[in-house]
Design a protein around this motif. Structure first.
Motif, short mmCIF file in Angstrom:
data_model
loop_
_atom_site.label_atom_id
_atom_site.label_comp_id
_atom_site.label_asym_id
_atom_site.label_seq_id
_atom_site.Cartn_x
_atom_site.Cartn_y
_atom_site.Cartn_z
N THR A 6 0.81 -1.24 -0.06
CA THR A 6 0.24 0.33 0.27
C THR A 6 0.93 0.77 0.23
OG1 THR A 6 -0.11 0.29 2.42
CG2 THR A 6 -2.26 -1.20 1.24
N MET A 7 0.33 2.64 -0.04
CA MET A 7 1.27 4.24 -0.84
C MET A 7 0.84 4.26 1.12
SD MET A 7 2.45 4.25 -3.46
CE MET A 7 2.16 5.47 -4.16
N THR A 8 2.19 4.34 1.87
CA THR A 8 1.97 5.03 2.47
C THR A 8 1.68 6.77 1.79
OG1 THR A 8 4.47 5.76 3.10
CG2 THR A 8 3.10 3.77 4.17
N ASN A 9 1.56 7.67 3.39
CA ASN A 9 1.85 9.32 3.13
C ASN A 9 3.04 9.92 2.40
OD1 ASN A 9 -0.96 9.31 3.97
ND2 ASN A 9 -0.61 9.65 6.54
N ALA A 10 3.79 9.03 3.10
CA ALA A 10 5.41 9.46 2.91
C ALA A 10 5.08 9.22 1.26
CB ALA A 10 6.15 8.96 4.22
N ALA A 11 5.05 7.90 1.04
CA ALA A 11 5.53 7.77 -0.77
C ALA A 11 4.41 8.18 -0.88
CB ALA A 11 4.55 6.20 -0.47
N TRP A 12 3.47 8.40 -1.08
CA TRP A 12 2.43 9.55 -1.85
C TRP A 12 3.74 11.19 -1.69
CZ3 TRP A 12 -0.89 8.38 -5.51
CH2 TRP A 12 -1.52 7.35 -5.20
N ALA A 13 3.48 11.63 -1.13
CA ALA A 13 4.64 12.82 -0.72
C ALA A 13 6.01 12.94 -1.30
CB ALA A 13 4.56 13.29 0.28
N GLN A 14 6.25 11.32 -1.79
CA GLN A 14 7.70 11.80 -2.66
C GLN A 14 7.61 11.59 -4.14
OE1 GLN A 14 9.84 8.10 -0.79
NE2 GLN A 14 10.37 9.21 0.93
N LEU A 15 6.13 10.79 -4.47
CA LEU A 15 5.66 9.95 -5.45
C LEU A 15 5.72 11.32 -5.73
CD1 LEU A 15 4.82 7.50 -7.48
CD2 LEU A 15 2.22 7.87 -7.13
N ILE A 16 4.75 12.87 -5.46
CA ILE A 16 4.37 13.98 -5.79
C ILE A 16 5.99 14.11 -6.00
CG2 ILE A 16 2.97 16.22 -5.88
CD1 ILE A 16 1.03 13.93 -3.71
N LEU A 17 6.78 14.81 -5.95
CA LEU A 17 7.29 15.59 -5.73
C LEU A 17 8.28 14.69 -6.98
CD1 LEU A 17 10.03 17.55 -4.86
CD2 LEU A 17 10.76 15.49 -3.23
N LEU A 18 8.71 14.04 -7.05
CA LEU A 18 8.81 12.57 -8.10
C LEU A 18 8.18 13.51 -9.57
CD1 LEU A 18 11.29 10.67 -9.88
CD2 LEU A 18 9.58 9.68 -9.19
N ALA A 19 6.71 13.60 -9.42
CA ALA A 19 6.02 13.67 -10.67
C ALA A 19 6.60 15.61 -10.97
CB ALA A 19 5.01 14.03 -10.47
N LEU A 20 6.94 16.54 -10.03
CA LEU A 20 6.88 17.32 -10.16
C LEU A 20 8.47 17.66 -10.42
CD1 LEU A 20 6.34 19.21 -6.68
CD2 LEU A 20 5.35 19.33 -9.31
N ILE A 21 9.19 16.83 -10.25
CA ILE A 21 10.88 16.88 -11.02
C ILE A 21 10.48 16.28 -12.43
CG2 ILE A 21 13.12 16.00 -10.84
CD1 ILE A 21 12.74 16.02 -8.41
N TRP A 22 9.66 15.34 -12.49
CA TRP A 22 10.31 14.92 -14.25
C TRP A 22 9.24 15.49 -15.02
CZ3 TRP A 22 9.79 8.92 -12.87
CH2 TRP A 22 11.38 8.79 -12.62
N GLY A 23 8.24 16.32 -14.33
CA GLY A 23 7.22 16.99 -15.12
C GLY A 23 7.87 18.43 -15.96
N GLY A 24 8.64 18.21 -15.89
CA GLY A 24 9.40 19.35 -16.47
C GLY A 24 10.20 19.00 -17.10
N SER A 25 10.07 17.56 -17.45
CA SER A 25 11.52 16.86 -18.20
C SER A 25 11.90 17.16 -19.72
CB SER A 25 12.33 16.04 -17.76
OG SER A 25 10.86 14.44 -17.98
N PHE A 26 9.84 17.09 -20.12
CA PHE A 26 9.23 17.26 -21.64
C PHE A 26 10.24 18.43 -22.10
CE2 PHE A 26 6.42 13.86 -20.21
CZ PHE A 26 7.02 13.01 -21.30
#
Length: 306
Positions: A6-26
């Motif tokens: 399952t996804m913990t709150n900490a894992a969700w926070a890290q996942l969102i941060l990863l999306a923010l970082i990769w969001g600008g890669s294109f």
């Protein structure tokens, strides 16, 4: 019976941060491709990222692994998670529009759930995962715009290349679970990127010769972002999320990247969000909540007993 991750709150926070970082890669990759080739852009990405991560790893007291199995794992991960998808998607981005690339890239989550369920005993394909992932993918398509799908042509090599990259990403999560489990995130990421560099360097030298370092400032800035932040830094997060949440949950980041990129464009570039953005975000959020399962459990606990 196997335990579902399952996804913990900490894992969700890290996942969102990863999306923010990769969001600008294109955007950064598109800038770099104006001056460097696809193969050189991939070499820059893995090479500088590997150097940065090994500096961090050695500074933290980690040693270079000596196990043959681990280095086989690094090589396989380098191919599946770096060389194949980076090359295919960078080339695809030069041939088809970014919106369609984002939609196709989001299918990584779908492939990830199915492949993880087929190959990993603790990541069964539950009804919640299937329904939630489908909702999330529909949300991404809604945000980008359903009209973007009209340009999809199964005969297009570029579009097939992007799809091939997403499948490679999905297999990479499973490969890491089998071959690199137990390694610290920094060593796992550094080893993977070093292996990628060792594979890419001779390829570039043979086909294109020695890469030039005399590049424009904007090109170096773009390379710096996608190599040091969107690769070196992002993969530290990648392996942390993989360890605690599993590969299929990790693949959900691909559902978040397109809307993040649109939101950043609206905030910092003054771009106007399409009318479909809000319902698209709502679908993505609903899909993630369904996969997470906590919303359903909360509703079940609050419902009156019969």
């Amino acid at each position: 019976m196997t335990e579902q991750r399952t996804m913990t709150n900490a894992a969700w926070a890290q996942l969102i941060l990863l999306a923010l970082i990769w969001g600008g890669s294109f955007f950064s990759i598109a800038i770099a491709l104006r001056e460097v080739s696809v193969l050189q852009s991939v070499l820059h990405r893995v090479g500088w990222a590997a150097l940065a991560l090994w500096v961090i790893a050695l500074a933290q007291g980690h040693s270079v692994p000596r196990s043959l199995k681990i280095w086989i794992g690094f090589m396989g991960m380098g191919l599946l998670n770096n060389i194949i998808p980076f090359t295919l998607m960078a080339w695809g981005q030069t041939e088809i529009e970014t919106g369609l690339v984002s939609i196709l890239n989001a299918s990584t989550a779908l492939f990830g759930v199915v492949i993880a369920a087929a190959l990993l005993r603790d990541e069964q394909l539950t009804r919640a995962k299937a329904v939630g992932t489908a909702l999330g993918f529909a949300g991404v398509v809604t945000v980008i715009g359903w009209s973007a799908l009209k340009s999809f042509d199964i005969r297009s090599a570029a579009q097939l290349a992007v799809i091939g990259g997403t499948v490679s990403y999905a297999f990479a999560g499973v490969w890491a679970r089998y071959m690199l489990q137990g390694l610290s995130p920094v060593v796992a990421a550094a080893g993977m990127l070093l292996a990628s560099t060792l594979i890419m360097l001779p390829v570039v030298l043979v086909y294109e010769g020695l890469p030039s370092l005399k590049l424009n400032f904007n090109t170096w800035a773009a390379i710096g972002y996608y190599a040091l932040i969107a690769t070196a830094g992002a993969y530290l997060l990648y392996y942390r999320i993989l360890a605690v949440a599993g590969s299929s949950n990790l693949m959900l980041v691909t559902l978040l990247i397109p809307p993040v990129a649109i939101a950043l464009g609206a905030t910092f570039l003054g771009e106007t969000l399409p009318p479909s953005a809000l319902p698209g975000f709502a679908l993505i959020a609903l899909g993630l909540l369904v996969i997470d399962g906590r919303l359903g459990r909360a509703l079940f606990k609050r419902s009156p007993s019969r």
